[in-house]
Design an enzyme around this catalytic site. Sequence first.
Site, PDB file in Angstrom:
ATOM      1  N   HIS A  68       0.832  -1.206   0.000  1.00 48.01           N
ATOM      2  CA  HIS A  68       0.000   0.000   0.000  1.00 48.01           C
ATOM      3  C   HIS A  68       0.869   1.260   0.000  1.00 48.01           C
ATOM      4  O   HIS A  68       0.654   2.185  -0.782  1.00 48.01           O
ATOM      5  CB  HIS A  68      -0.905  -0.031   1.243  1.00 48.01           C
ATOM      6  CG  HIS A  68      -1.695   1.211   1.488  1.00 48.01           C
ATOM      7  ND1 HIS A  68      -3.044   1.312   1.259  1.00 48.01           N
ATOM      8  CD2 HIS A  68      -1.314   2.426   1.979  1.00 48.01           C
ATOM      9  CE1 HIS A  68      -3.460   2.523   1.572  1.00 48.01           C
ATOM     10  NE2 HIS A  68      -2.433   3.225   2.016  1.00 48.01           N
ATOM     11  N   GLU A  69       1.871   1.289   0.871  1.00 47.70           N
ATOM     12  CA  GLU A  69       2.748   2.468   0.961  1.00 47.70           C
ATOM     13  C   GLU A  69       3.596   2.635  -0.299  1.00 47.70           C
ATOM     14  O   GLU A  69       3.794   3.752  -0.780  1.00 47.70           O
ATOM     15  CB  GLU A  69       3.658   2.360   2.193  1.00 47.70           C
ATOM     16  CG  GLU A  69       2.921   2.432   3.518  1.00 47.70           C
ATOM     17  CD  GLU A  69       2.058   3.675   3.633  1.00 47.70           C
ATOM     18  OE1 GLU A  69       2.444   4.741   3.109  1.00 47.70           O
ATOM     19  OE2 GLU A  69       0.982   3.586   4.246  1.00 47.70           O
ATOM     20  N   HIS A 128       1.775   4.362  -3.060  1.00 47.25           N
ATOM     21  CA  HIS A 128       1.756   5.823  -2.928  1.00 47.25           C
ATOM     22  C   HIS A 128       2.981   6.430  -3.606  1.00 47.25           C
ATOM     23  O   HIS A 128       2.905   7.449  -4.282  1.00 47.25           O
ATOM     24  CB  HIS A 128       1.758   6.233  -1.457  1.00 47.25           C
ATOM     25  CG  HIS A 128       0.423   6.121  -0.784  1.00 47.25           C
ATOM     26  ND1 HIS A 128      -0.744   6.566  -1.354  1.00 47.25           N
ATOM     27  CD2 HIS A 128       0.083   5.630   0.441  1.00 47.25           C
ATOM     28  CE1 HIS A 128      -1.745   6.344  -0.517  1.00 47.25           C
ATOM     29  NE2 HIS A 128      -1.278   5.774   0.569  1.00 47.25           N
ATOM     30  N   GLU A 159      -6.225   6.845  -0.837  1.00 47.61           N
ATOM     31  CA  GLU A 159      -6.135   5.669   0.023  1.00 47.61           C
ATOM     32  C   GLU A 159      -6.830   4.472  -0.604  1.00 47.61           C
ATOM     33  O   GLU A 159      -6.329   3.345  -0.564  1.00 47.61           O
ATOM     34  CB  GLU A 159      -6.730   5.978   1.403  1.00 47.61           C
ATOM     35  CG  GLU A 159      -5.922   6.966   2.230  1.00 47.61           C
ATOM     36  CD  GLU A 159      -4.485   6.522   2.423  1.00 47.61           C
ATOM     37  OE1 GLU A 159      -4.244   5.314   2.621  1.00 47.61           O
ATOM     38  OE2 GLU A 159      -3.588   7.382   2.356  1.00 47.61           O
TER      39      GLU A 159
END
Length: 301
Positions: free
Chosen positions: A140-141, A144, A215
Amino acid sequence: MRSRFEPDRQLTARMVVTMFLLGLVYVAFIAALIVLLKSVVVVVVIAAGLLGAQFWFSDRIALYAMHGHLVTAEEQPELHGVIDRLCATADMPKPRVAISEMDLPNAFATGRNVDHAVVCVTTGLQHRLTTEELEGVLAHELSHVAHRDVAVITIASFLGVIAGLIVRFAFYSQLFGGRNRDQNTAALLAIVMGVSALVYALSFLLIRALSRYRELAADRAAAMLTGKPSVLASALTKVSGDIARIPTKDLRTAQAFNAFFFAPALAGMFSTHPSLERRIEALAEISVELGEAGGRARDDA
């Protein structure tokens, strides 16, 4: 370099629109300050200096604020191993890796671009998640970073920070210096405070709208890369449930960096993150999508 993270055209479009609108607000804000303060050089130099500092040193500022420090592969072999595997799968440069000595279960990415990115994990997150769940959070990070929305949020947040600082400065200046000031100066400060408050409110709403969508985009990209949306959903559920039991001091420290985090430190009407229910629902839809894709692939074989 293009990574294998699934591109998100809606996220790109939203980032462009948000930066355009914030740019208009920012230009109007600077113009208003120049007219009110009658000093082009001072306003432009200070604004440019603060923007440059936030853009170039955002990673150091975030790590310092969250008590984080960079760690080597020898110090954190498991963490580095997970990130190495994910970066190889995603075909992207490996970011620097950091640890924050906080019980708050969270992770965040920061840095002005892919080559200067940092992914930081709190010790609280490490203690609570399995290796598979940690992999989902780190994917997930990394998404980004790959989508470059970290840099966009960093720049977008600048205007709100400056406007907020000016509101506070003007308020305390009015509060403690009113007796030694003539009526015109007091009126000028009141106008500056009003303009700054309006700018802060607009930037606040724009940034949070973008942050909530990014997100969901990161959840989707991570789930598609790992092929395990249910594992990411499990990590989200654990983290959200544990946040309520975290010391208030940690929550206050993290509040200013909500937009950069994997999960919100504080929930609310103007949260930087979608609700847990919305994220779990989106991940469930991805599970069905991946299941259908897998079924079609088996049928074709």
